[in-house]
Design an enzyme around this catalytic site. Structure first.
Site, PDB file in Angstrom:
ATOM      1  N   ASP A  26      23.980 -74.966   3.896  1.00  0.00           N
ATOM      2  CA  ASP A  26      24.289 -75.344   2.513  1.00  0.00           C
ATOM      3  C   ASP A  26      23.325 -76.348   1.873  1.00  0.00           C
ATOM      4  O   ASP A  26      23.770 -77.227   1.118  1.00  0.00           O
ATOM      5  CB  ASP A  26      25.714 -75.909   2.432  1.00  0.00           C
ATOM      6  CG  ASP A  26      26.774 -74.972   2.977  1.00  0.00           C
ATOM      7  OD1 ASP A  26      26.448 -73.804   3.271  1.00  0.00           O
ATOM      8  OD2 ASP A  26      27.928 -75.405   3.124  1.00  0.00           O
ATOM      9  N   LYS A  87      29.483 -68.315   0.925  1.00  0.00           N
ATOM     10  CA  LYS A  87      30.798 -68.568   1.520  1.00  0.00           C
ATOM     11  C   LYS A  87      31.659 -69.456   0.635  1.00  0.00           C
ATOM     12  O   LYS A  87      31.158 -70.157  -0.245  1.00  0.00           O
ATOM     13  CB  LYS A  87      30.652 -69.211   2.900  1.00  0.00           C
ATOM     14  CG  LYS A  87      30.014 -70.606   2.892  1.00  0.00           C
ATOM     15  CD  LYS A  87      29.831 -71.113   4.322  1.00  0.00           C
ATOM     16  CE  LYS A  87      29.156 -72.479   4.370  1.00  0.00           C
ATOM     17  NZ  LYS A  87      29.967 -73.580   3.852  1.00  0.00           N
ATOM     18  N   CYS A 119      31.099 -79.583   6.082  1.00  0.00           N
ATOM     19  CA  CYS A 119      30.682 -78.252   6.523  1.00  0.00           C
ATOM     20  C   CYS A 119      29.991 -78.271   7.882  1.00  0.00           C
ATOM     21  O   CYS A 119      30.219 -77.386   8.716  1.00  0.00           O
ATOM     22  CB  CYS A 119      29.781 -77.616   5.468  1.00  0.00           C
ATOM     23  SG  CYS A 119      30.627 -77.326   3.894  1.00  0.00           S
TER      24      CYS A 119
END
Length: 210
Positions: A26, A87, A119
């Protein structure tokens, strides 16, 4: 490799280039202005992606709600990634990612990205629970609030992850100065040497007790 040797290798954190996968979590455009030491993080992610290209170690990339948060920052080459997964869940371990790990016959994951306490942490725990050997880059994870980083690294280490540096991982995966990749890997390390000395994440953890 005999099962006992596999168990020992995982326990001590031995990386094998044939069974290792890189996870980039990410590192997206929208986070650029808010993440602590974002530039240092991007430099490490860029270096690891180039190393992945050079050594043909598979790379898996996720992006959290890319429609709103943007794609992976352009400085990091990901065209060679085995999978780029959009996601909604915090963990990188979606159904598609889990299937890709099985397809690649992975045993170890090198994990880096953001945020360390959300995450990255949840990805690490999911991987450990699924019996993968996890190596988290201390110089390659960050959060918006800097104190969260050390808390997350301690949590991951206590769960069984190995907290390591990017350069250490690169040389462990290269293994031998006689390796055909060594000259190129050495050149890559030299390319980032000045930036490594200025890496705010690396030097933040220089005296940390993990």
């Amino acid at each position: 490799m005999a099962s006992g040797a596999v168990t020992a290798a995982r326990r001590i954190g031995r990386l094998n280039p044939k069974t290792t996968v890189f996870f980039l979590c990410d590192v997206q455009e929208r986070f650029r202005s808010g993440i602590h030491a974002f530039e240092s993080l991007v430099q490490v992610a860029q270096k690891m992606s180039k190393f992945s290209q050079l050594t043909k170690i598979p790379l898996i990339v996720t992006e959290q709600y890319s429609k709103g948060l943007g794609n992976t920052v352009s400085e990091i080459p990901i065209d060679h990634a085995q999978l780029v997964e959009d996601k909604s869940k915090f963990s990188m371990v979606t159904e598609r990612v889990a299937a890709k790990l099985q397809e690649l016959r992975a045993e170890s994951v090198v994990l880096y990205g953001i945020e360390s306490h959300v995450c990255v942490l949840q990805t690490c725990l999911d991987l450990l629970e699924s019996q993968y050997d996890v190596h988290v880059l201390a110089d390659g994870v960050s959060s918006m609030n800097a104190p969260e980083i050390d808390i997350a690294l301690r949590r991951m280490a206590s769960a069984g992850a190995h907290v390591v540096s990017s350069e250490s991982v690169m040389f462990q995966l290269t293994g031998d100065s006689a390796s055909p990749d060594f000259k190129a890997v050495s050149g890559l390390v030299k390319e980032y040497q000045v930036m490594a000395r200025q890496n705010k994440l690396l030097f933040k953890h220089g005296n940390a007790q993990l």
